[in-house]
Design an enzyme around this catalytic site. Structure first.
Site, short mmCIF file in Angstrom:
data_model
loop_
_atom_site.label_atom_id
_atom_site.label_comp_id
_atom_site.label_asym_id
_atom_site.label_seq_id
_atom_site.Cartn_x
_atom_site.Cartn_y
_atom_site.Cartn_z
N LYS A 1 0.84 -1.22 0.00
CA LYS A 1 0.00 0.00 0.00
C LYS A 1 0.86 1.25 0.00
CE LYS A 1 -4.24 -1.94 1.92
NZ LYS A 1 -3.77 -3.22 2.52
O1 S5P Z 1 -9.70 -2.70 1.94
C1 S5P Z 1 -8.90 -3.58 2.21
C2 S5P Z 1 -7.74 -3.76 1.48
C3 S5P Z 1 -6.91 -4.82 1.78
S1 S5P Z 1 -5.59 -5.13 0.74
N1 S5P Z 1 -9.15 -4.44 3.23
C4 S5P Z 1 -8.32 -5.46 3.56
O2 S5P Z 1 -8.63 -6.22 4.49
N2 S5P Z 1 -7.15 -5.65 2.86
C5 S5P Z 1 -6.18 -6.71 3.19
O3 S5P Z 1 -6.81 -7.98 3.00
C6 S5P Z 1 -5.70 -6.70 4.63
O4 S5P Z 1 -4.50 -5.96 4.76
C7 S5P Z 1 -5.47 -8.16 4.92
O5 S5P Z 1 -4.18 -8.55 4.51
C8 S5P Z 1 -6.47 -8.89 4.04
C9 S5P Z 1 -7.74 -9.29 4.76
O6 S5P Z 1 -7.48 -10.21 5.76
P1 S5P Z 1 -8.67 -10.96 6.58
O7 S5P Z 1 -7.92 -11.76 7.59
O8 S5P Z 1 -9.53 -9.89 7.22
O9 S5P Z 1 -9.39 -11.81 5.58
#
Ligand code: S5P
Length: 478
Positions: free
Chosen positions: A312
């Site tokens: 990011k």
């Molecule tokens: O808007 C966003 C963008 C990203 S890249 N929301 C997110 O959650 N992410 C990323 O996606 C976040 O940094 C993490 O690595 C992943 C989601 O992880 P989870 O464990 O919540 O599924």
């Protein structure tokens, strides 16, 4: 005694056609040299010489038509047309408001052979666009005659589209003449040659409207199959991603948010067969080393997935270029894709591109965030889209929570995917794979803790993969 070509190059340099400094090319690439042949219309004799040298280099004896690529190709084509008595065509530069037929001026009939005339070739995009239009009108276009080949992959790109490029001179040859004739210093010549050596892999992106797999001439990304989308882009990693998704029947990206290298590599080994991408946050590893990424790269090859570093980036181009290439992570070396915010404007893309040194790399713009209270407004989303359209050679797509683009060449990556969970305590919100793909238009679902913290991560990955891909198949068949 100088040859006609040597004299012409010296004269072009004298009138300021060849410039040295710091230039931004149409593709966004920074270049230490710029060849601006537009001013040649102010030097008719030199224009004639350029046209003669080009005609002498033509690959075939006879053509029924010539067509100049707007704008600088036009005066050259005009000279060739009048001198050789070959009728000429003009292809308008405008892309909107003209049907294919009206884009081309001049008389022609089906099957006539037409020679393309262009001043400079970088990626070959301008030639390609023109040839695409002429071929749609049933003209027989096989050859493109160019004055200068900047040696940045254009000839190879066009070859793969069955267009044979013949150039009068290459950038390397031009620099050798300019150096020999004392027009440039060795230092300038070296910097240009170094630039040429490290920027040999540009790509062509077609701006043409895309025909979907269901045969309709609509540009609706959500309805197009992955197979038909491959042809809509020349971004090498977008193509590769589509191919992997097809081959593995997977639109699953796992977010491997773990803090130890061993855990990361174990996840990559176990989940590798089921994913199209592995997303990292490399800076949360407490024991990062070069070996970590070397091993990760090997696993990516072994299991056929791309590596996606979720850095990011969000600063000005110069800082981002350093963050991408320098420091202990050297991200550009191992990450196929990286995420970046659109907030700083498109300098951020230029910064990243300047760090790639010709490696096939791409960036995904974070257009909308999944967290509650995210400040990603519609205005911001529109701004990201503009940056992407302008830098389509480098931007692979968007991280988003909705259909922020209908363009089939852009990939929508949607995080915040997990079954049976409303969110976490820190603002994350979740959707199921079906909702993400069918309602939000995701091409790739990003799943983190739903898999990494499952009792059986492999079984969970298989479930997300199968559901996600089933939803995609359903979407394109609707
Ligand atoms: O808007 C966003 C963008 C990203 S890249 N929301 C997110 O959650 N992410 C990323 O996606 C976040 O940094 C993490 O690595 C992943 C989601 O992880 P989870 O464990 O919540 O599924």
């Amino acid at each position: 005694m100088l040859t006609k070509l040597e004299q012409c190059i010296v004269d072009l340099h004298k009138i300021g056609v060849v410039k040295f400094g710091d230039f931004t090319l149409k593709s966004g690439m920074q270049s230490p040299v710029y060849f601006d042949l537009r001013i040649i219309i102010s030097y008719p004799k030199l224009l004639e010489t350029v046209a003669e040298l080009m005609w002498e280099a033509r690959p075939c004896e006879k053509y029924e038509l010539v067509c100049g690529v707007a704008y600088t190709g036009l005066p050259i084509a005009t000279v060739i047309s009048t001198k050789q008595d070959i009728p000429m065509l003009i292809r308008r530069k405008e892309t909107k408001g003209y049907g294919t037929k009206k884009l081309v001026e001049g008389n022609f009939t089906d099957g006539q052979s037409c020679l393309m005339i262009e001043d400079v070739i970088v990626s070959g995009s301008s030639v390609f666009e023109t040839v695409e239009t002429l071929r749609e009108l049933e003209l027989d276009v096989k050859d493109a005659l160019v004055f200068l080949d900047r040696e940045q992959g254009g000839a190879a790109n066009l070859k793969s589209m069955d267009i044979n490029v013949v150039s009068v001179i290459s950038m390397t040859e031009m620099m050798s003449i300019l150096l020999k004739q004392g027009c440039v210093t060795e230092e300038v010549s070296d910097s240009v040659l170094e630039f040429v050596r490290s920027h040999t892999a540009t790509s062509i992106v077609s701006k043409k409207k895309t025909t979907c797999n269901n045969g309709t001439d609509v540009m609706d990304r959500k309805k197009c199959s992955l197979e038909s989308r491959i042809a809509t882009t020349s971004q090498p990693l977008t193509k590769k991603l589509f191919e992997i998704m097809i081959a593995k029947k997977s639109n699953l990206c796992v977010a491997a948010d773990v803090t130890k290298s061993d855990e990361l590599l174990a996840l990559a080994e176990k989940l590798g067969p089921h994913i199209c991408l592995l997303k990292t946050h490399i800076d949360i590893l407490t024991d990062f080393s070069k070996d970590t990424v070397e091993n990760l790269k090997n696993l990516a090859v072994k299991h056929n997935f791309l590596i996606f570093e979720d850095r990011k980036f969000g600063d000005i181009g110069n800082t981002v270029a350093n963050q991408y290439v320098e420091g202990m992570y050297n991200i550009v070396d191992w990450a196929d894709l990286v995420t970046a915010h659109g907030l700083p404007g498109d300098g951020i893309i230029k910064g990243l591109m300047s760090g790639t040194s010709g490696k096939p790399r791409g960036c995904v713009l974070v257009s909308q965030m999944s967290s509650t209270g995210a400040l990603t407004t519609q205005e911001y989303v529109n701004g990201c889209q503009k940056i992407a359209e302008k830098n389509e050679y480098f931007v692979v797509g968007f991280v988003s929570q909705s259909c922020v683009s209908e363009n089939p060449r852009f990939v929508i990556f949607t995080p915040g995917v997990q079954y049976n969970k409303k969110g976490d305590d820190l603002g994350q919100q979740y959707n199921t794979p079906r909702t993400a793909v069918l309602e939000k238009g995701a091409d790739v679902i990003i799943v983190g803790r739903g898999i990494t913290q499952a009792e059986d991560p492999v079984a969970a990955a298989v479930m997300y993969k199968e559901d996600g891909f089933k939803a995609y198949l359903e979407r394109i068949s609707e």
